[in-house]
Write a protein that holds these residues in place. Structure first.
Motif, PDB file in Angstrom:
ATOM      1  N   PRO A 118       0.640  -0.944   0.225  1.00  0.00           N
ATOM      2  CA  PRO A 118      -0.077  -0.136  -0.026  1.00  0.00           C
ATOM      3  C   PRO A 118       0.990   1.330   0.446  1.00  0.00           C
ATOM      4  CG  PRO A 118       0.104  -0.891   2.264  1.00  0.00           C
ATOM      5  CD  PRO A 118       0.725  -2.165   1.229  1.00  0.00           C
ATOM      6  N   SER A 155      -8.744  -4.856   1.998  1.00  0.00           N
ATOM      7  CA  SER A 155      -8.472  -4.257   2.970  1.00  0.00           C
ATOM      8  C   SER A 155      -6.565  -4.247   3.144  1.00  0.00           C
ATOM      9  CB  SER A 155      -8.673  -5.186   4.425  1.00  0.00           C
ATOM     10  OG  SER A 155      -7.922  -6.775   4.408  1.00  0.00           O
ATOM     11  N   ASN A 156      -6.230  -3.051   3.935  1.00  0.00           N
ATOM     12  CA  ASN A 156      -5.202  -2.694   4.101  1.00  0.00           C
ATOM     13  C   ASN A 156      -4.653  -2.080   4.970  1.00  0.00           C
ATOM     14  OD1 ASN A 156      -5.861  -0.752   2.165  1.00  0.00           O
ATOM     15  ND2 ASN A 156      -3.821  -0.063   3.293  1.00  0.00           N
ATOM     16  N   SER A 180      -2.325  -0.215   8.623  1.00  0.00           N
ATOM     17  CA  SER A 180      -0.537   0.815   8.689  1.00  0.00           C
ATOM     18  C   SER A 180      -0.817   0.737  10.530  1.00  0.00           C
ATOM     19  CB  SER A 180      -1.471   2.372   7.765  1.00  0.00           C
ATOM     20  OG  SER A 180      -1.340   2.240   6.345  1.00  0.00           O
ATOM     21  N   TRP A 238       0.412  -2.851   5.151  1.00  0.00           N
ATOM     22  CA  TRP A 238       0.336  -3.813   4.226  1.00  0.00           C
ATOM     23  C   TRP A 238      -1.743  -4.468   3.661  1.00  0.00           C
ATOM     24  CZ3 TRP A 238       1.861  -4.017   9.504  1.00  0.00           C
ATOM     25  CH2 TRP A 238       1.572  -4.725  10.182  1.00  0.00           C
ATOM     26  N   ASP A 239      -0.852  -5.507   2.791  1.00  0.00           N
ATOM     27  CA  ASP A 239      -2.740  -5.439   2.577  1.00  0.00           C
ATOM     28  C   ASP A 239      -3.106  -6.832   3.274  1.00  0.00           C
ATOM     29  OD1 ASP A 239      -2.839  -3.243   1.388  1.00  0.00           O
ATOM     30  OD2 ASP A 239      -2.715  -4.953  -0.924  1.00  0.00           O
ATOM     31  N   CYS A 240      -4.004  -6.618   4.515  1.00  0.00           N
ATOM     32  CA  CYS A 240      -4.347  -7.660   5.145  1.00  0.00           C
ATOM     33  C   CYS A 240      -5.432  -9.131   4.028  1.00  0.00           C
ATOM     34  CB  CYS A 240      -5.249  -7.791   5.683  1.00  0.00           C
ATOM     35  SG  CYS A 240      -4.882  -6.389   7.083  1.00  0.00           S
ATOM     36  N   SER A 279       0.809  -7.733  -0.645  1.00  0.00           N
ATOM     37  CA  SER A 279       0.048  -6.560  -1.144  1.00  0.00           C
ATOM     38  C   SER A 279      -0.560  -7.810  -2.198  1.00  0.00           C
ATOM     39  CB  SER A 279      -0.098  -6.112  -2.693  1.00  0.00           C
ATOM     40  OG  SER A 279       1.040  -6.146  -3.031  1.00  0.00           O
TER      41      SER A 279
END
Length: 373
Positions: free
Chosen positions: A147, A173-174, A176, A189-191, A243
């Motif tokens: 992201p 979803s991402n 921080s 990161w992207d979850c 990601s």
């Protein structure tokens, strides 16, 4: 020095384009106006179809890019009108485009990320310079290209002396992780899936593009075997940088799992399970990286309006303060568009827009390409 930038975002939820008019003064961002425009049924269907291989893709993608630029231009004109401004009052537009393929690091060692966009047409329609193509330079430098928002989240939501989390729930979803307790340590990161799977199931079974407030999901019962199978997806256990996108979490990925674990089940129960999957994938990823009671989680994106999802996150992250980013000064539907106004500002001043610790790139890079008016 005061400058104004417009940020435009159309995310993986494919519901339309959001835009903000942002003012920068001594590096600080203030949102002055917000506007949005829904995608037509035809444009949404075409953008969704272009996420997969199909006939005559280049021609169709070019026309979809033109249609997207016209939608963006409508948002820009609404922002100018709302702010009582002229095109000449705006330094530049940051236009992300619509991601249809995201394959960083794959195939040839570099991979690619592809956003449908027509920044030249947008510059022509608005008379304002356009900054676009934000992700590809990070990918060229060995990064994920995503992201890109954690650096922006740090500036807007970071709290000195605290560890705070910002979660964006769009189609994907991402998160921080803003750890500013002793030094600036920002990760992101992207979850996994955000609204993408839930929206798909809602559209298919109710004819509605999303589950308003999560009420349909709340009416169903979680299917344990299906939830276990969903959570077994290897991406969820990967360590950052990572990601993802609709390349992975899409109806074709979901279909065999439903056939095996949910055949003959009421659609509301599947929706409940998809909501639980989304919430658990996020919560487990956060807990692996230090989420703990007493910390704050600020949620943005369309998922922040899903009360059922918000309640599940609060339950799965006990002791954490879970609320919308509106409690921190920026409404949830404005955050990503504001991030691309910030990224445009960074590019305009030849400043880096990525965080190598987040994306895995070899170093900081100026992101974006400028299309003059």
């Amino acid at each position: 020095m005061t400058e104004r930038f417009i940020g435009l975002m159309s995310g993986t939820s494919l519901d339309g384009a959001d835009g903000v008019l942002a003012q920068f003064e001594q590096g600080q961002l203030q949102v002055l106006q917000f506007a949005s425009a829904p995608f037509s049924v035809a444009l949404r269907a075409e953008l969704l179809a272009l996420n997969s291989a199909g006939e005559n893709e280049l021609h169709r993608a070019a026309l979809a890019a033109n249609a997207l630029a016209r939608c963006y231009a409508d948002v820009v004109h609404a922002l100018l009108q709302g702010g009582g401004l002229q095109a000449s009052d705006i330094a530049a537009i940051g236009a992300h485009g619509q991601t249809v393929r995201h394959q960083p690091g794959l195939w040839d060692g570099t991979g690619y990320t592809l956003q449908i966009n027509s920044p030249a047409l947008l510059a022509e329609l608005t008379g304002i310079p356009v900054v676009a193509d934000f992700r590809s330079r990070d990918v060229a430098a060995g990064g994920q290209g995503a992201p890109l928002v954690p650096a922006f989240h740090q500036g807007v939501f970071g709290a000195p002396g605290a560890l705070r989390w910002v979660l964006n729930v769009g189609g994907i979803s991402n998160v921080s992780r803003l750890d500013l307790r002793t030094q600036s340590d920002v990760r992101g990161w992207d979850c996994g899936p955000g609204n993408a799977l839930m929206d798909h199931w809602s559209q298919q079974h109710t004819g509605k593009p999303y589950d308003d407030g999560g009420r349909w999901a709340a009416s169903g019962q979680v299917i344990p075997a299906l939830l276990t199978a969903l959570l077994a997806e290897p991406f969820l256990a990967q360590q950052p940088p990572k990601s993802t996108g609709r390349d992975l979490f899409n109806p074709a990925w979901l279909a065999p799992l439903l056939a095996t674990h949910a055949a003959g089940t009421a659609p509301a129960n599947v929706q409940a399970t998809l909501a639980e999957f989304t919430a658990q994938a996020i919560a487990q990823d956060m807990q692996r990286h230090g989420a703990a009671p007493g910390q704050q989680l600020a949620v943005c994106g369309g998922g922040a309006l899903n009360q059922h999802l918000m309640q599940r996150l609060a339950s799965l992250l006990p002791g954490m303060q879970v609320d919308s980013t509106v409690a921190h000064g920026l409404p949830p539907l404005q955050v990503e568009a504001a991030a691309f106004a910030w990224l445009a500002h960074q590019c305009w001043h030849r400043l880096p827009g990525n965080l190598p610790a987040v994306t895995g790139a070899r170093g900081p890079r100026v992101l974006g390409a400028i299309y003059p008016a």
